[in-house]
Design a protein around this motif. Structure first.
Motif, short mmCIF file in Angstrom:
data_model
loop_
_atom_site.label_atom_id
_atom_site.label_comp_id
_atom_site.label_asym_id
_atom_site.label_seq_id
_atom_site.Cartn_x
_atom_site.Cartn_y
_atom_site.Cartn_z
N LYS A 66 1.04 -1.19 0.19
CA LYS A 66 -0.22 0.69 0.08
C LYS A 66 0.96 1.53 0.02
CE LYS A 66 -4.32 2.22 2.16
NZ LYS A 66 -5.09 2.14 0.97
N VAL A 67 0.71 1.83 -1.13
CA VAL A 67 1.83 2.85 -1.26
C VAL A 67 0.74 4.24 -1.63
CG1 VAL A 67 4.02 1.76 -2.17
CG2 VAL A 67 1.95 2.84 -3.45
N GLY A 68 1.60 5.59 -0.91
CA GLY A 68 1.10 6.90 -1.79
C GLY A 68 1.85 8.01 -1.18
N ILE A 170 6.36 4.38 -16.50
CA ILE A 170 4.73 4.24 -16.82
C ILE A 170 3.69 3.42 -15.71
CG2 ILE A 170 4.24 2.19 -18.65
CD1 ILE A 170 6.34 3.09 -20.14
N GLY A 171 2.33 3.12 -15.87
CA GLY A 171 1.92 2.82 -15.03
C GLY A 171 1.96 3.79 -14.01
N ASP A 172 1.52 4.57 -13.56
CA ASP A 172 2.34 5.19 -12.35
C ASP A 172 0.86 5.07 -11.68
OD1 ASP A 172 3.45 6.83 -10.16
OD2 ASP A 172 4.73 7.61 -11.17
N ASN A 173 0.49 6.24 -10.56
CA ASN A 173 -1.01 6.48 -10.00
C ASN A 173 -0.91 7.66 -10.35
OD1 ASN A 173 -2.98 6.90 -8.38
ND2 ASN A 173 -1.68 5.83 -6.47
N PHE A 174 -1.50 8.36 -11.02
CA PHE A 174 -2.23 10.27 -11.11
C PHE A 174 -3.45 10.83 -10.39
CE2 PHE A 174 0.05 8.64 -14.67
CZ PHE A 174 1.07 9.46 -14.78
N SER A 179 -1.03 9.68 -5.11
CA SER A 179 -0.17 10.46 -5.86
C SER A 179 1.25 10.65 -4.73
CB SER A 179 -0.58 10.29 -7.39
OG SER A 179 -0.28 11.51 -7.41
N HIS A 180 2.34 10.39 -6.41
CA HIS A 180 3.69 10.82 -5.36
C HIS A 180 3.97 12.20 -5.89
CE1 HIS A 180 4.39 7.09 -4.01
NE2 HIS A 180 5.06 7.54 -2.50
N VAL A 181 4.80 12.78 -5.87
CA VAL A 181 5.08 14.39 -6.99
C VAL A 181 5.27 14.67 -8.16
CG1 VAL A 181 6.99 14.14 -6.50
CG2 VAL A 181 6.33 16.53 -6.46
N LEU A 182 6.03 13.39 -8.60
CA LEU A 182 5.83 13.94 -9.90
C LEU A 182 4.42 13.68 -11.07
CD1 LEU A 182 9.45 12.72 -11.33
CD2 LEU A 182 9.01 15.30 -10.72
N PRO A 183 3.38 11.84 -10.73
CA PRO A 183 2.60 11.97 -11.32
C PRO A 183 1.56 12.89 -10.69
CG PRO A 183 3.15 10.81 -9.99
CD PRO A 183 4.59 11.10 -10.16
N ALA A 184 1.36 13.23 -9.86
CA ALA A 184 0.81 14.17 -9.14
C ALA A 184 1.19 15.81 -10.02
CB ALA A 184 0.84 14.75 -7.47
N LEU A 185 2.47 16.23 -10.68
CA LEU A 185 2.53 17.49 -11.19
C LEU A 185 2.13 17.09 -13.13
CD1 LEU A 185 5.56 18.79 -9.80
CD2 LEU A 185 4.02 19.53 -9.71
N MET A 186 2.92 15.72 -13.05
CA MET A 186 1.52 16.03 -14.79
C MET A 186 0.91 16.05 -14.58
SD MET A 186 3.39 12.63 -16.83
CE MET A 186 5.00 13.01 -16.79
N ALA A 311 -5.18 6.09 -16.78
CA ALA A 311 -4.48 6.96 -16.00
C ALA A 311 -5.16 7.51 -14.96
CB ALA A 311 -3.48 8.19 -16.29
N ILE A 312 -6.27 8.49 -15.71
CA ILE A 312 -6.28 9.32 -14.26
C ILE A 312 -7.66 8.59 -13.62
CG2 ILE A 312 -6.44 11.23 -15.08
CD1 ILE A 312 -8.79 11.46 -16.28
N GLY A 313 -7.80 7.33 -13.75
CA GLY A 313 -8.64 6.55 -12.85
C GLY A 313 -7.94 5.89 -11.88
N GLY A 314 -6.52 6.19 -12.05
CA GLY A 314 -6.08 5.47 -10.40
C GLY A 314 -6.55 4.06 -11.06
N ARG A 315 -5.21 3.35 -10.31
CA ARG A 315 -4.39 1.93 -10.34
C ARG A 315 -6.07 1.14 -9.72
NH1 ARG A 315 0.47 0.76 -8.30
NH2 ARG A 315 0.36 3.66 -7.63
N LYS A 316 -6.47 0.63 -10.31
CA LYS A 316 -7.00 -0.86 -9.80
C LYS A 316 -6.24 -2.07 -9.15
CE LYS A 316 -11.00 2.43 -9.63
NZ LYS A 316 -11.02 3.32 -9.68
#
Length: 316
Positions: A66-68, A170-174, A179-186, A311-316
């Protein structure tokens, strides 16, 4: 590992696990198995025991977790410590009980003390206080490290604990809350560009320094260590250089093509002032990262555009 060895990638839908799975396929490993969380809940001991007993796995990449980011760690501390302790305890013990030849436990560099000397050497573990914003997650991961070490010492297993630095790819959590900083910024820059907005908010002061490793480079490093590393002591995987959050945001702005301004919200937490890992140990074994940050961000953004709804739906 032989090309036909039975290899279980736990967490194959996540950023780390999916990259490892792709790498194994690319390298011609023909017997890689996976289970999603509906098929196998790694928090449930009996399910994990049954899976290992039936499958007779040879090798395990334990990337399930479980990450975030800061928001998720602040809001769900109980979930982070409970779920991660359950997942890793069940998998590590089942691997021992069913004679798995080798297991890689994927941790995180947040296990190191907040004010440890930079770059973070593996020997800094347990030498000081942790960063409060992700302490429950970090403690769970430290427990995983010590579990590998203890099983190796008592039972003669070959369980290796690997600590990646901050990851993206690729496949990050947006998901903006998790999310972490880079996918959030993207995602923020992309949506601001699409909506012709004049500015994007960036959490914190922009001064903290971070190291960012492309997920496919991590997978390459993991496969390298599975072949060349057999030790209970933790080993870092990183790039060996860092960049400020402000510089990373400016680079992201360029990659996405956003032309507005950056607004740094200093009421939001910065987290650890700096987090750069010492990669001497893995470099001396013969491995180093290959993808620079701009190239990795460009690859990730292309994937984001091609898989936008997913991507914007998040990973299930």
């Amino acid at each position: 590992m032989k090309k036909n060895s039975k290899i279980y990638v736990a967490g194959h839908r996540g950023l780390v696990g999916s990259a490892i799975y792709r790498k194994l396929e690319e390298e011609g490993y023909s017997n890689v198995i996976t289970r999603n969380s509906k098929e196998l809940d790694l928090r449930e001991k009996h399910e994990v025991e049954q899976f290992f007993a039936e499958e007779e796995v040879d090798y395990v990449f334990l990337a399930a977790a479980k990450v975030g980011g800061i928001v998720a760690n602040n809001e769900y501390p109980a979930d982070f410590i409970r779920d991660n302790l359950l997942i890793q305890t069940n998998v590590i013990d089942a691997a021992y009980q069913n004679d798995v030849k080798k297991l890689m436990f994927l941790g995180s560099t947040c296990i190191y003390p907040k004010h440890a000397e930079q770059p973070l050497n593996e020997k800094a573990l347990l030498t000081g206080e942790l960063e409060p914003t992700n302490e429950p997650y970090a403690i769970a991961k430290i427990a995983g490290v010590k579990m590998c070490e203890s099983y190796n010492r008592q039972y003669g297993t070959n369980f290796i604990p690997v600590m990646p630095t901050n990851l993206y790819g690729i496949g990050d959590n947006f998901d903006l809350e998790k999310s972490h900083v880079l996918p959030a910024l993207m995602r923020k820059f992309h949506e601001a560009k699409e909506n012709n907005e004049g500015s994007v908010e960036v959490w914190g002061s922009g001064t903290p320094l971070r190291e960012f490793l492309y997920s496919d480079d991590l997978a390459d490093g993991c496969l390298f260590l599975m072949e060349h590393y057999n030790d209970s002591e933790i080993i870092n995987i990183g790039v060996g250089k860092d960049i400020s959050i402000k510089e990373a945001a400016l680079l992201m702005k360029e990659v996405v093509g956003f032309e507005g301004d950056l607004n740094f919200d200093t009421s939001k937490p910065d987290g650890t002032p700096r987090k750069l890992v010492d990669t001497t140990k893995i470099n001396d074994l013969g491995w180093s990262a290959k993808t620079d940050l701009k190239e990795g961000l460009e690859k990730t953004y292309r994937w984001f555009l091609e898989n936008h709804e997913k991507a914007i739906g998040g990973r299930k």
